[in-house]
Design an enzyme around this catalytic site. Structure first.
Site, PDB file in Angstrom:
ATOM      1  N   GLU A 217       0.857  -1.190   0.000  1.00 22.01           N
ATOM      2  CA  GLU A 217       0.000   0.000   0.000  1.00 22.01           C
ATOM      3  C   GLU A 217       0.892   1.239   0.000  1.00 22.01           C
ATOM      4  O   GLU A 217       1.015   1.941  -0.998  1.00 22.01           O
ATOM      5  CB  GLU A 217      -0.950   0.027   1.192  1.00 22.01           C
ATOM      6  CG  GLU A 217      -1.898   1.241   1.106  1.00 22.01           C
ATOM      7  CD  GLU A 217      -2.652   1.519   2.388  1.00 22.01           C
ATOM      8  OE1 GLU A 217      -3.743   2.103   2.298  1.00 22.01           O
ATOM      9  OE2 GLU A 217      -2.150   1.189   3.472  1.00 22.01           O
ATOM     10  N   ASP A 296     -10.258   1.293   8.695  1.00 26.46           N
ATOM     11  CA  ASP A 296     -10.502   2.027   9.948  1.00 26.46           C
ATOM     12  C   ASP A 296     -11.639   3.018   9.740  1.00 26.46           C
ATOM     13  O   ASP A 296     -11.400   4.210   9.510  1.00 26.46           O
ATOM     14  CB  ASP A 296      -9.240   2.788  10.381  1.00 26.46           C
ATOM     15  CG  ASP A 296      -8.083   1.877  10.727  1.00 26.46           C
ATOM     16  OD1 ASP A 296      -8.133   1.245  11.794  1.00 26.46           O
ATOM     17  OD2 ASP A 296      -7.135   1.798   9.920  1.00 26.46           O
TER      18      ASP A 296
END
Length: 356
Positions: A217, A296
């Site tokens: 990522e 999240d």
């Protein structure tokens, strides 16, 4: 015993000509523990204990984030740590888990693997073993009450010493038949040497746990390669940038390594400029097994259903393609075979309905 699936809510077909994504059965495989907290719960718990929250978690929520440099990641981590500080009682932990299950069910989630680093909570809850016991009990309770399957992935923190990771791997192995299904590695993948955590992953591998490190990522294909070669990853937390190396992507597909894609957080952290730049179509065309995840929600303001909705809009995905993503999430999960079969049948039924 296999988990018995239930309908999340009576389906409400939209008028857009598309099937209702909240009625599409899916598995959620990339959700962090504190990051799953509802914003309203954060505010309520902080007020209860007189905890002063930064504006980014109150009036400016969801916060503007970037992980393009170390300073940006530090701000992200600081906000996460502040949010974690409001969890002070056993009841707080149980509430978080229960609400995470409710939110997933509302979005069509039928199976949830929630990721947690017990060492981040040990000081307040009697140590890593006591906290793990609490989380697993809360997960079992929420699964029964809400009606979705749930399991736990224990994750080490790559900013801490690899010996700490070995301790957590042994802990995960200890609970391998009691609700812990995997072992991961999280935090800023630019920190430390990923290969140094290989001994911890060997402990988890010997215990038969799923291996799910974060990689690919914030860093590119080399990070994915290390996770595959050194950590023997079964799934990649994110892994989205494997698209930059077609040969490596082919290898990941051939090995059946699933990608836990979190498109909204990718954009929020500056990995991609916008949702249309997330290379989901390229990954799908290559045959990658993909499970969309919310990462999240507390910090990114977007839960499981929104990942499917935003990718539908950004890439003009058909209902058949979205169903394929949901199937991939089920296949990549650690649900038992009977549960998987039931969920796959539900997905077929979803596709069999007429769109609104």
């Amino acid at each position: 015993m296999p988990f018995e699936t239930v309908a999340a809510q009576p389906p409400q077909e939209p008028s857009s000509g598309h099937r209702d994504l909240t009625a599409l059965p899916k598995a959620h495989l990339h959700l962090h523990f504190t990051g799953s907290m509802r914003h309203g719960t954060l505010l309520e718990l902080a007020e209860r204990d007189g905890i002063s929250l930064p504006d980014a978690l109150v009036t400016e929520w969801p916060p503007t984030l970037s992980a393009a440099d170390e300073k940006g990641w530090f701000r992200f981590q600081r906000l996460y740590d502040v949010a974690r500080s409001v969890l002070r009682t056993e009841a707080d932990v149980r509430r978080l888990v229960h609400e995470a299950a409710e939110d997933d069910q509302r979005d069509g989630g039928r199976w949830l693997e929630i990721q947690v680093d017990p060492s981040g909570y040990a000081a307040k809850f009697g140590g890593i073993t006591a906290f793990t016991d609490l989380v697993l009990d809360a997960v079992a309770e929420a699964s029964r009450d809400v009606g979705i399957g749930m399991a736990v992935v224990i994750a080490a923190n790559r900013t801490r010493h690899p010996l700490d990771a070995r301790t957590l791997a042994r802990l995960a192995a200890q609970y391998a038949d009691r609700g812990v299904v995997g072992f991961g590695l999280s935090n800023d993948e630019r920190r430390g040497r990923t290969a140094d955590f290989a001994p911890a992953f060997r402990i988890a591998e010997r215990a038969g746990l799923l291996l799910a490190p974060h990689g690919g990522e914030l860093l590119g294909p080399d990070s994915v390669r290390t996770c595959v070669e050194e950590l023997h990853a079964d799934r990649l937390g994110h892994g989205v940038r494997v698209a930059e190396d077609p040969a490596l992507l082919d290898r990941v597909v051939e090995k059946g390594i699933a990608l836990e894609l979190c498109p909204v957080s990718n954009v929020a952290l500056g990995v991609y400029s916008d949702l249309t730049s997330v290379p989901l179509p390229e990954l799908m065309a290559a045959g990658a097994q993909i499970a969309l995840g919310a990462d999240d929600p507390l910090l990114f303001g977007s839960r499981l259903g929104a990942q499917y909705a935003t990718m539908r809009a950004a890439h003009e995905l058909t209902d058949e393609q979205l169903a394929s993503l949901a199937r991939s999430s089920i296949h990549a999960s650690r649900a038992d075979d009977a549960t998987k079969a039931g969920l796959l049948t539900e997905i077929d039924a979803w596709l069999g309905r007429m769109p609104g």
